[in-house]
Design a protein around this motif. Sequence first.
Motif, PDB file in Angstrom:
ATOM      1  N   MET A   1       0.845  -1.192   0.000  1.00  0.00           N
ATOM      2  CA  MET A   1       0.000   0.000   0.000  1.00  0.00           C
ATOM      3  C   MET A   1       0.885   1.248   0.000  1.00  0.00           C
ATOM      4  SD  MET A   1      -2.927   1.049   2.772  1.00  0.00           S
ATOM      5  CE  MET A   1      -3.339   2.760   3.025  1.00  0.00           C
ATOM      6  N   VAL A   2       0.593   2.171  -0.908  1.00  0.00           N
ATOM      7  CA  VAL A   2       1.379   3.401  -1.018  1.00  0.00           C
ATOM      8  C   VAL A   2       1.012   4.343   0.127  1.00  0.00           C
ATOM      9  CG1 VAL A   2       1.893   5.406  -2.439  1.00  0.00           C
ATOM     10  CG2 VAL A   2       1.510   3.176  -3.522  1.00  0.00           C
ATOM     11  N   LYS A   3       2.031   4.846   0.805  1.00  0.00           N
ATOM     12  CA  LYS A   3       1.779   5.772   1.911  1.00  0.00           C
ATOM     13  C   LYS A   3       1.347   7.133   1.387  1.00  0.00           C
ATOM     14  CE  LYS A   3       5.102   3.844   5.237  1.00  0.00           C
ATOM     15  NZ  LYS A   3       6.307   4.138   6.061  1.00  0.00           N
ATOM     16  N   LYS A   4       0.376   7.756   2.084  1.00  0.00           N
ATOM     17  CA  LYS A   4       0.000   9.129   1.751  1.00  0.00           C
ATOM     18  C   LYS A   4       1.161  10.064   2.072  1.00  0.00           C
ATOM     19  CE  LYS A   4      -5.050   9.031   2.299  1.00  0.00           C
ATOM     20  NZ  LYS A   4      -5.355   9.587   0.963  1.00  0.00           N
ATOM     21  N   LYS A   5       1.274  11.127   1.268  1.00  0.00           N
ATOM     22  CA  LYS A   5       2.349  12.097   1.468  1.00  0.00           C
ATOM     23  C   LYS A   5       1.833  13.256   2.335  1.00  0.00           C
ATOM     24  CE  LYS A   5       4.861  11.272  -2.861  1.00  0.00           C
ATOM     25  NZ  LYS A   5       4.136  10.049  -3.278  1.00  0.00           N
ATOM     26  N   ILE A   6       2.530  13.496   3.441  1.00  0.00           N
ATOM     27  CA  ILE A   6       2.223  14.636   4.303  1.00  0.00           C
ATOM     28  C   ILE A   6       3.369  15.633   4.215  1.00  0.00           C
ATOM     29  CG2 ILE A   6       1.885  15.435   6.671  1.00  0.00           C
ATOM     30  CD1 ILE A   6       0.442  12.936   7.333  1.00  0.00           C
ATOM     31  N   VAL A   7       3.047  16.882   3.929  1.00  0.00           N
ATOM     32  CA  VAL A   7       4.032  17.964   3.941  1.00  0.00           C
ATOM     33  C   VAL A   7       3.718  18.849   5.143  1.00  0.00           C
ATOM     34  CG1 VAL A   7       4.968  19.962   2.726  1.00  0.00           C
ATOM     35  CG2 VAL A   7       4.387  17.887   1.453  1.00  0.00           C
ATOM     36  N   ILE A 160       7.948  19.801  -3.520  1.00  0.00           N
ATOM     37  CA  ILE A 160       7.513  18.871  -2.478  1.00  0.00           C
ATOM     38  C   ILE A 160       6.061  19.142  -2.097  1.00  0.00           C
ATOM     39  CG2 ILE A 160       7.828  18.278  -0.032  1.00  0.00           C
ATOM     40  CD1 ILE A 160      10.845  18.789  -0.477  1.00  0.00           C
ATOM     41  N   THR A 161       5.727  20.416  -1.921  1.00  0.00           N
ATOM     42  CA  THR A 161       4.386  20.792  -1.475  1.00  0.00           C
ATOM     43  C   THR A 161       3.333  20.422  -2.508  1.00  0.00           C
ATOM     44  OG1 THR A 161       5.387  22.619  -0.232  1.00  0.00           O
ATOM     45  CG2 THR A 161       3.005  22.685  -0.524  1.00  0.00           C
ATOM     46  N   GLN A 162       3.673  20.515  -3.774  1.00  0.00           N
ATOM     47  CA  GLN A 162       2.728  20.165  -4.841  1.00  0.00           C
ATOM     48  C   GLN A 162       2.247  18.723  -4.740  1.00  0.00           C
ATOM     49  OE1 GLN A 162       5.054  21.311  -8.330  1.00  0.00           O
ATOM     50  NE2 GLN A 162       3.475  22.795  -8.881  1.00  0.00           N
ATOM     51  N   LEU A 163       3.056  17.863  -4.155  1.00  0.00           N
ATOM     52  CA  LEU A 163       2.747  16.435  -4.086  1.00  0.00           C
ATOM     53  C   LEU A 163       1.987  16.052  -2.825  1.00  0.00           C
ATOM     54  CD1 LEU A 163       6.193  15.047  -5.309  1.00  0.00           C
ATOM     55  CD2 LEU A 163       4.114  15.382  -6.674  1.00  0.00           C
ATOM     56  N   ALA A 164       1.681  17.029  -1.968  1.00  0.00           N
ATOM     57  CA  ALA A 164       1.080  16.729  -0.669  1.00  0.00           C
ATOM     58  C   ALA A 164      -0.335  16.176  -0.795  1.00  0.00           C
ATOM     59  CB  ALA A 164       1.066  17.983   0.204  1.00  0.00           C
ATOM     60  N   ASP A 165      -0.585  15.066  -0.094  1.00  0.00           N
ATOM     61  CA  ASP A 165      -1.957  14.583   0.089  1.00  0.00           C
ATOM     62  C   ASP A 165      -2.600  15.278   1.278  1.00  0.00           C
ATOM     63  OD1 ASP A 165      -1.959  12.537  -1.989  1.00  0.00           O
ATOM     64  OD2 ASP A 165      -0.540  11.456  -0.712  1.00  0.00           O
ATOM     65  N   ILE A 166      -1.746  15.697   2.235  1.00  0.00           N
ATOM     66  CA  ILE A 166      -2.182  16.414   3.432  1.00  0.00           C
ATOM     67  C   ILE A 166      -1.135  17.482   3.720  1.00  0.00           C
ATOM     68  CG2 ILE A 166      -2.682  16.247   5.916  1.00  0.00           C
ATOM     69  CD1 ILE A 166      -3.233  13.221   5.412  1.00  0.00           C
TER      70      ILE A 166
END
Length: 232
Positions: A1-7, A160-166
Motif C-alpha cells: 500500500m502506497v503511503k500518503k504524502k504529508i508535507v 515537495i508541497t505540490q505532491l502533498a496529500d495532506i
Amino acid sequence: MVKKKIVVLTGAGMSAESGLKTFRDSNGLWEGHDVMEVASPQGFAKNPELVLDFYNQRRRQLLEVSPNAGHHALVDLEKHFEVSIVTQNVDNLHEQAGSSHVVHLHGELFKVRSTQDETHVLEWKKDLVLGDVDAKGHQLRPHIVWFGEMVPMMETAAQITQLADILIIIGTSMQVYPAASLVNYVTGQTPIFFVDPKPNVRPSDFRNLTIISQTAVEGVPTLVNHLFDTMT
C-alpha cells in the motif's frame, strides 16, 4: 500500500516550545537590533563582528535546548505516512528528534559557508569569528538566508508541497514570503491543518482547512493521533 504524502510547514512557534527565543520581538527588533543590522548582506559588510556575535549567541542557545513533544510527534507520523518537513527555522531540532526529510528554507545555524563560494558549506557548532576562513582564505559567514538574498531551497520546497496529500502548518503566521506562498501549491481538495495558539487564518480562508488553536506541544500530538485514527 502506497503511503500518503504529508508535507509539514513549520515556523518559529515550533522552536519556541523548546525554549528557543524567536528572533523578532514584539517591537520588531531582533534581540534589540534592527533586522537589517544583523540579517542582511549590508549589515554584515558594515559590522561583521556584530553579525557574527548575534549568530554565535543563537548557536550557543541551540546547543542548550532539545526537541519538544511536537517534534517527536512528527517523527511518529513517519510510521504510517511519507513525511516531508519544510521549515523556516534555522535550528536542527527536527533532525535531532529523528525526522528523516527536512528542507531548511532559511538556512541552518550549525552550518557556515564561504563568503565567496556559497556552495562551500561546512558543519559548525562553535563560535564563528573574523579570521575563520575557507581553504582559499575567504572569510566564513553564517549559512543563513538574509533579507534581500535568494531563497535557494524555495523551488525544492514548492515541488515537495505540490505532491502533498495532506498539508500541516505549525507555528507560523504565514506572513513571511516567499515561504507563505507554499500553501498555494496544494490543490483545493488537499486537507490543510493549521496548528497555532493564536491562528491568524479563518476556516473560510482555504478549502478543507481545520484549525487547531493550540501550541505545537499540545496540538501536534493531538493531530497526529487523529490522523492515525482516521487515515490509516
